[in-house]
Every structure is written in C-alpha cells, then in structure tokens.
Design a protein around this motif. Structure first.
Motif, PDB file in Angstrom:
ATOM      1  N   VAL A 151     -13.696 -81.414  14.641  1.00 31.96           N
ATOM      2  CA  VAL A 151     -14.817 -81.241  15.548  1.00 31.96           C
ATOM      3  C   VAL A 151     -15.609 -80.017  15.105  1.00 31.96           C
ATOM      4  CG1 VAL A 151     -15.482 -80.899  17.953  1.00 31.96           C
ATOM      5  CG2 VAL A 151     -13.467 -82.265  17.412  1.00 31.96           C
ATOM      6  N   THR A 152     -16.912 -80.186  14.968  1.00 33.09           N
ATOM      7  CA  THR A 152     -17.792 -79.102  14.563  1.00 33.09           C
ATOM      8  C   THR A 152     -17.864 -78.044  15.657  1.00 33.09           C
ATOM      9  OG1 THR A 152     -19.115 -80.669  13.309  1.00 33.09           O
ATOM     10  CG2 THR A 152     -20.142 -78.561  13.823  1.00 33.09           C
ATOM     11  N   GLN A 153     -17.755 -76.785  15.277  1.00 35.24           N
ATOM     12  CA  GLN A 153     -17.878 -75.678  16.220  1.00 35.24           C
ATOM     13  C   GLN A 153     -19.338 -75.231  16.292  1.00 35.24           C
ATOM     14  OE1 GLN A 153     -15.515 -74.419  18.297  1.00 35.24           O
ATOM     15  NE2 GLN A 153     -14.296 -76.121  17.514  1.00 35.24           N
ATOM     16  N   PRO A 154     -19.886 -75.074  17.489  1.00 36.33           N
ATOM     17  CA  PRO A 154     -21.278 -74.643  17.630  1.00 36.33           C
ATOM     18  C   PRO A 154     -21.486 -73.207  17.151  1.00 36.33           C
ATOM     19  CG  PRO A 154     -20.225 -74.923  19.781  1.00 36.33           C
ATOM     20  CD  PRO A 154     -19.230 -75.349  18.765  1.00 36.33           C
ATOM     21  N   VAL A 155     -22.684 -72.964  16.586  1.00 37.32           N
ATOM     22  CA  VAL A 155     -23.011 -71.630  16.084  1.00 37.32           C
ATOM     23  C   VAL A 155     -23.719 -70.765  17.124  1.00 37.32           C
ATOM     24  CG1 VAL A 155     -23.077 -72.370  13.678  1.00 37.32           C
ATOM     25  CG2 VAL A 155     -25.169 -72.413  15.033  1.00 37.32           C
TER      26      VAL A 155
END
Length: 145
Positions: free
Chosen positions: A24-28
């Motif tokens: 899952v991509t982590q938000p920046v």
C-alpha cells in the motif's frame, strides 16, 4: 446496524468495496492522503482503505449520522458497495502543521446493494500526520446541487 450502515451510505453516496493488497502506497502529505483514500474507494481496495484511515476514523452524512472505521471496513469486506467510476475535482487543501483539511467534489457512480447513484458529492476530509504517517481521520459527504 447493517441497515443503518447502508442507509448512511445511500444518503451520503459514500462508496467502498473490498479486495486485499499487501503493498500500500504511503501518502506524502494531506492532499495525497485524501486522494489515495478516494482512489482506494474507486479501486475497491479494502486493504488500502484500512491502511489510510485512523483508529478513530468516522464518516458523517448530511444528517449528522456517523459510521466508524470498523463498521466501514465490515461493509467493505462484505462487498455491499461497488464503485463504478469516480473523479475528484476542485480539490483545495489547507495545511496546519500536522493537520490538513481537504475539500472538493467527487463525481461518482456507485451501487450500494444494487441501489445506484450517479452525481456530484461535495467532500471534506481531515488528514492528520501521526508517527510520521498521514491518516484520514474523518470524511464528510454532502450531495452537491
């Protein structure tokens, strides 16, 4: 409880469905966090939704009814909600340190237990950075006219 849950989603047109995913991509930042949340709904990716919401997450409809993250994840897992299409527009973010308030419109077409909706929904999401990770803590959905 499930009937109330479905009613909340029908009224507010919130949409989610489930599928598992380990990466899952982590938000920046706060905007990215909110955008990834709506993308996870569009992708019907319950694992991503679960990774993006805080432990005290709530969704609120225009009648003031709320649903917590656990009930939301249960609805996702049971596949009650199907998103056919969705596009965010007019996104505006105000960031205050570790808190971001994101507003915009979501043009969505969805089905909740075969009851369909297609139209614009105004949204406000609040994202908080805690422990170095951005999480969505609340989402408010209101039909746009």
């Amino acid at each position: 409880m499930m009937k109330q849950l479905l009613t909340i989603f029908l009224v507010t047109f919130a949409t989610l469905a489930a599928s598992a995913q380990d990466n899952v991509t982590q938000p920046v930042d706060g905007t990215d966090c909110s955008n990834l949340f709506f993308q996870a709904m569009l992708d019907e990716n319950g694992a991503a939704v679960g990774n993006l919401i805080s432990n005290d997450f709530t969704v609120t409809n225009y009648n003031g009814q709320t649903i917590d993250g656990r009930a939301l994840q249960q609805a996702i897992g049971q596949g009650y909600i199907i998103v056919d299409s969705g596009m965010l527009t007019g996104t505006r973010t105000r960031t205050y340190g570790d808190v971001a308030v994101v507003q915009g419109f979501w043009n969505v077409s969805a089905r909740i237990q075969n009851n369909g909706f297609s139209g614009n929904v105004a949204y406000t999401s609040v994202c908080v950075r805690s422990g170095g990770k951005w999480k969505v803590t609340t989402v408010q959905l209101t039909p746009a006219q």
